[in-house]
Write an enzyme that holds these catalytic residues in place. Sequence first.
Site, PDB file in Angstrom:
ATOM      1  N   ASP A   8       0.854  -0.879  -0.303  1.00 43.38           N
ATOM      2  CA  ASP A   8       0.111   0.066   0.141  1.00 43.38           C
ATOM      3  C   ASP A   8       0.799   0.800  -0.144  1.00 43.38           C
ATOM      4  OD1 ASP A   8      -2.391   1.559   0.848  1.00 43.38           O
ATOM      5  OD2 ASP A   8      -1.393   1.995   2.614  1.00 43.38           O
ATOM      6  N   MET A   9       0.244   2.341  -0.639  1.00 47.24           N
ATOM      7  CA  MET A   9       1.018   3.501  -0.619  1.00 47.24           C
ATOM      8  C   MET A   9       0.754   4.922   0.682  1.00 47.24           C
ATOM      9  SD  MET A   9       2.785   3.718  -3.842  1.00 47.24           S
ATOM     10  CE  MET A   9       3.271   5.473  -3.682  1.00 47.24           C
ATOM     11  N   GLY A  43      -4.908   2.859  -4.002  1.00 44.51           N
ATOM     12  CA  GLY A  43      -6.624   3.212  -3.997  1.00 44.51           C
ATOM     13  C   GLY A  43      -6.072   4.725  -5.147  1.00 44.51           C
ATOM     14  N   ASP A 218      -2.445  -0.459   6.284  1.00 44.87           N
ATOM     15  CA  ASP A 218      -3.262  -0.142   7.529  1.00 44.87           C
ATOM     16  C   ASP A 218      -3.911   0.299   7.545  1.00 44.87           C
ATOM     17  OD1 ASP A 218      -2.524   2.504   4.826  1.00 44.87           O
ATOM     18  OD2 ASP A 218      -2.914   3.960   6.489  1.00 44.87           O
TER      19      ASP A 218
END
Length: 268
Positions: A8-9, A43, A218
């Site tokens: 994830d970023m 996303g 997260d």
Amino acid sequence: MYKLIALDMDGTLLRGDGSISERTKSAIKEARKQGVKVVLASGRPLEGLERYLEELELTTPEDYALSYNGAVIKNVGTRETICSQLISGKDVQDVYAISQQIGVNTHAFSTELGLISPKVSHYTAHERDINGISLTLIDYNELSADHPIVKVMMVDEPEILSPGVEQIPAEYYERFTVVRSAPFFLEILNKNSNKGNGVSMLADYLGIKPEEVICVGDAGNDVHMLEYAGLSVAMGNAFDEIKAIADYVTHTNEDDGVAHVIEKFILS
């Protein structure tokens, strides 16, 4: 042996200021030298990932990225679309009608027009700016019923969005994938679109087994990929419900949590 790590970023790979630490960049580089696929799973649209893909040198025909929470999977080097699962203009119109009833702002991503919204709200401007993309103001009712849409989002202050979310009809959760990616973002996608399905489809495409995959995240939009992974990792700063389903909890995004995972489970 792990062969793919999906990251994830925001809140995971990126520190609060939007940067990637040198330790993390070094760990990713070493993992790639060992043949491990490092995949950004976000996303964000691909445009919002490009500067980080370049910074990490993940730009070859051997590199892949999951954007829009897994709705679109692309080969970064060739720009070939591996998978694309969309919703429609009619879906956006329906979600917008609900958003008006509950009093929250919206924006959406069109395959043809990019980021679209009827107005420039605070978090729509935030989406535009963090991804470096343009915004087209449009009345959703002007979209054709079959206009291709990647996702639509409800966006507002948490104290406005949270009670609004509770008013969304139950049938919307059957009709779409609905994920809370940030306190101020609720994302609504194709029923088959989520990071878990995205990582699964990419792993199948590459001939990699689930038990050979690490996923790190997260927030609520990371749940599906953590449930899929052979090794699921929650950041130290993750929501409590994310930590509860993870196999391992690493350090925070400010304290090189991603680097720690790579060093512990891949490089050692």
